[in-house]
Write a protein that holds these residues in place. Sequence first.
Motif: not given
Length: 103
Positions: A41-48, A58
Amino acid sequence: MAREYVYEARDLVDAGAMHYNVLARCPCGHASILESIDLWDWFRRRGWDIRIRAVPRRLKCTACEDAARARQGPSIELVRKEATVSLPTADLREFKREVQRRR
């Protein structure tokens, strides 16, 4: 009893679906275990990029950052242990939708 899967996790969604967490180890010796669904979720919200091979670049070691040492990329592996670092909790409905979309 834990399930054994035929294939390896390609990304954080696969890792979460297979009940793995991410163990990140810094060359300095510091190690942390992160919940794979929360990390997704952390990566998805940042577009990573959520692929397993892209995750280490990252992440950063807080012990090295506090000591003002040069940033070194951690190595990661998937483990079935409890998380030691807490991230903001992911919306499980959103995660389950992502898993269903992949089937």
